[in-house]
Design a protein around this motif. Structure first.
Motif, mmCIF file in Angstrom:
data_model
loop_
_atom_site.group_PDB
_atom_site.id
_atom_site.type_symbol
_atom_site.label_atom_id
_atom_site.label_comp_id
_atom_site.label_asym_id
_atom_site.label_seq_id
_atom_site.Cartn_x
_atom_site.Cartn_y
_atom_site.Cartn_z
ATOM 1 N N ASP A 169 1.299 -1.208 0.158
ATOM 2 C CA ASP A 169 -0.089 -0.432 0.122
ATOM 3 C C ASP A 169 0.675 1.437 0.335
ATOM 4 O O ASP A 169 2.164 0.975 0.000
ATOM 5 N N ASN B 186 0.327 4.302 2.326
ATOM 6 C CA ASN B 186 -0.536 4.830 3.142
ATOM 7 C C ASN B 186 -0.692 6.540 3.003
ATOM 8 O O ASN B 186 0.161 7.082 2.360
ATOM 9 N N PRO B 187 -1.674 6.753 3.950
ATOM 10 C CA PRO B 187 -2.010 8.209 4.068
ATOM 11 C C PRO B 187 -0.435 9.190 4.638
ATOM 12 O O PRO B 187 0.409 8.127 5.414
ATOM 13 N N GLY B 188 0.063 10.122 4.040
ATOM 14 C CA GLY B 188 0.557 10.712 4.648
ATOM 15 C C GLY B 188 2.529 9.923 3.734
ATOM 16 O O GLY B 188 3.372 11.106 3.698
ATOM 17 N N THR C 202 -3.569 -0.395 -2.139
ATOM 18 C CA THR C 202 -4.873 0.887 -1.710
ATOM 19 C C THR C 202 -3.335 1.796 -1.666
ATOM 20 O O THR C 202 -2.537 2.150 -1.231
ATOM 21 N N TRP D 146 -3.310 5.373 -0.851
ATOM 22 C CA TRP D 146 -4.229 6.436 -0.054
ATOM 23 C C TRP D 146 -3.378 7.914 0.230
ATOM 24 O O TRP D 146 -4.152 8.717 0.161
ATOM 25 N N ASN E 32 -6.792 -0.243 -5.156
ATOM 26 C CA ASN E 32 -7.589 0.476 -4.684
ATOM 27 C C ASN E 32 -7.869 1.368 -4.154
ATOM 28 O O ASN E 32 -6.777 2.333 -3.566
#
Lengths: 264, 238
Positions: free
Chosen positions: B138, B140-142, B156, B158, B177
């Motif tokens: 993934d 990730n956020p950030g 994913t 994000w 995603n």
């Protein structure tokens, strides 16, 4: 050799100190010799939360700088057998710590105790690096807020790049009522991002505030949602398989009916 | 001294596009170009340059000294060299700098793909200025991922993803995603979608530029071949 567990989070105010104090207490109550080390040099407050402030004479920096023996800096908790505290100095700051001395001290502690719980300062600077240095296991505290999850994720990335061998997280201050309303991240939401094992969930509990203010960890007495959660987390640390119960919000009426029907 | 005319600087995604006239002698080339870059504000300099030198012949020493000064003074590097001279392009090849006789924004068939075999966590930034980037996990956020070619996330997305970082408008972002905070393709940017209507599970999607706007399409239904046809026919179908 005892186990050295660092309690960390990145973000401040998510409950590192509360979890350290209560996890340490719960482990000691399960008959394991435990010391909780405040690594927040210059902003000590673990002794306050544990209610041991007035008994601190020497602190960890005295030990590291050879001004006193390790034994004389350890404060024994009189309420709980096997529980000790090593306080941080309040008047110095994080730059005064020599990482080498810190590592040596942690090693010394791990020879005397079954568990060394290190309460890490907020942030990812030198204070964090020093707190992590002697630890083999890490417990990342995260609250169900996007900012907390973001910082926890960063810290997990940093921890994975160091010598940490085992890493898990605790979801703190979960309010099932808010999750049900769609106003709070749920445990699966957090898990989806962090992707490391979860050690436990601590429900939002107003008893925490009171216990912090009077300096008596909730884990000492059972009967509160958060206090019991700490007990379960301690047993999971010891390798027991304890399921996470669902934290249902109970309104006043629901609690009343439960009381009437007697299956409390 | 009319350096303005003999050195032309334009902005391009990820850095500067610098065209140097043949009227500048090779001994003053370095100084003149550095001086010109200095006049560009540090906030818009970026990190790489595309250097166009027309028919000038440069050997690998000259090119290397240019590259070194560029790195020392601005921390930038030559991303691509546009040169008509075979000798100059040969020198670029020696220094592993991409080169071409004319500038094209099209993708480089020899572009490298960098593969990242883990999840990018908050605060991590992976980039490939020389081709595509493949994330086996993934974002990730950030976290942020950037490539001069395509960005492919086998998980994913994000965080923030940049495809075509140097101006390739045919670059795409593919993710199993798509929950990106922000998508950027060749200088265009878009906020993906609000996290509110995020669905769990995998729906492979592709983000691409259509008429100057980033659109996100179902990857299974979307025919990447169509894009190839458009590219080779110079966008006749649009």
């Amino acid at each position: 050799m005892g186990r050295v567990i660092v309690v960390t989070s990145g973000k401040g105010g998510v409950g590192k100190t509360t979890v350290s104090a209560n996890l340490g207490t719960a482990l000691a109550m399960l008959a394991h010799r435990t010391v909780i080390v405040d690594a927040d040099i210059g902003l000590r407050n673990l002794d306050l939360v544990m209610g041991l402030e007035n008994r601190v004479v020497f602190n960890s920096l005295h030990v590291m700088e050879g001004e006193c023996k390790l034994e004389s800096a350890l404060v024994k908790d009189k309420r709980v057998e096997n529980l000790y505290l090593l306080a941080a100095p309040q008047s110095r700051n994080k730059d005064d710590v020599d990482p080498e001395n810190m590592e040596k001290m942690v090693k010394q502690l791990s020879e005397k105790f079954d568990f060394v719980i290190i309460d890490c300062p907020a942030g990812i600077e030198q204070g964090f690096q020093n707190a992590v240095i002697g630890a083999k296991e890490a417990l990342v505290i995260v609250t169900p807020e996007v900012s907390s999850v973001r910082d926890a994720d960063r810290v997990i990335g940093l921890l994975q790049a160091t010598g940490i061998e085992s890493l898990s997280y605790v979801l703190n201050r979960l309010s099932q009522q808010l999750v049900d309303r769609g106003d709070m991240l749920s445990q699966p939401d957090v898990q989806e991002i962090l992707r490391v094992p979860i050690l436990g969930v601590i429900p939002e509990d107003h008893h925490i505030t009171a216990s912090t203010n009077v300096g008596k960890p909730l884990a000492i007495e059972g009967g509160t949602p958060a206090g019991d959660a700490f007990g379960r987390i301690a047993r999971r640390v010891l390798g027991e398989k304890v399921p996470v119960p669902e934290f249902r919000y109970e309104g006043k009426m629901a609690r009343f009916w439960k009381w009437i029907s007697g299956n409390n | 001294m009319n350096s303005r005319k003999s050195i032309l600087v334009r902005g391009c995604t990820g850095g500067l596009f610098i065209t140097v006239d043949d009227s500048i002698g090779s001994e003053e080339l370095n100084d003149r170009v550095m001086e010109r870059i200095r006049r560009v504000g540090p906030e818009i300099r970026g990190e790489s340059i595309i250097l166009e030198v027309d028919k000038r012949a440069m050997d690998s020493d000259a090119l290397q000294s240019f590259q070194m000064r560029l790195n020392q003074e601005f921390g930038m590097s030559v991303q691509q060299l546009i040169a008509k001279s075979d000798e100059t392009r040969e020198a670029a090849k020696e220094l592993r700098i991409r080169s071409a006789p004319v500038f094209t924004t099209g993708r480089d068939p020899q572009a490298d793909t960098v593969s990242v075999p883990y999840t990018l966590r908050s605060g991590e930034f992976k980039r490939n200025p020389r081709g595509n980037i493949l994330i086996l996990g993934d974002v990730n956020p950030g976290a942020e991922v950037s490539a001069s070619g395509d960005v492919i996330v086998m998980g994913t997305l994000w965080g923030v993803a940049t495809a075509g970082a140097l101006g390739d408008e045919t670059a795409v972002v593919i993710s199993l995603n798509m929950q990106a905070t922000q998508l950027r393709i060749a200088g265009h940017y878009a906020y993906a979608r609000s996290p509110k209507n995020s669905e769990r599970g995998l729906h492979p999607e592709v983000a691409l530029l259509e008429n100057g706007e980033i659109v996100v399409r179902n990857f299974i239904e979307f025919n990447l071949l169509e894009r190839e046809v458009k590219k080779s026919w110079g966008g006749l179908s649009s």
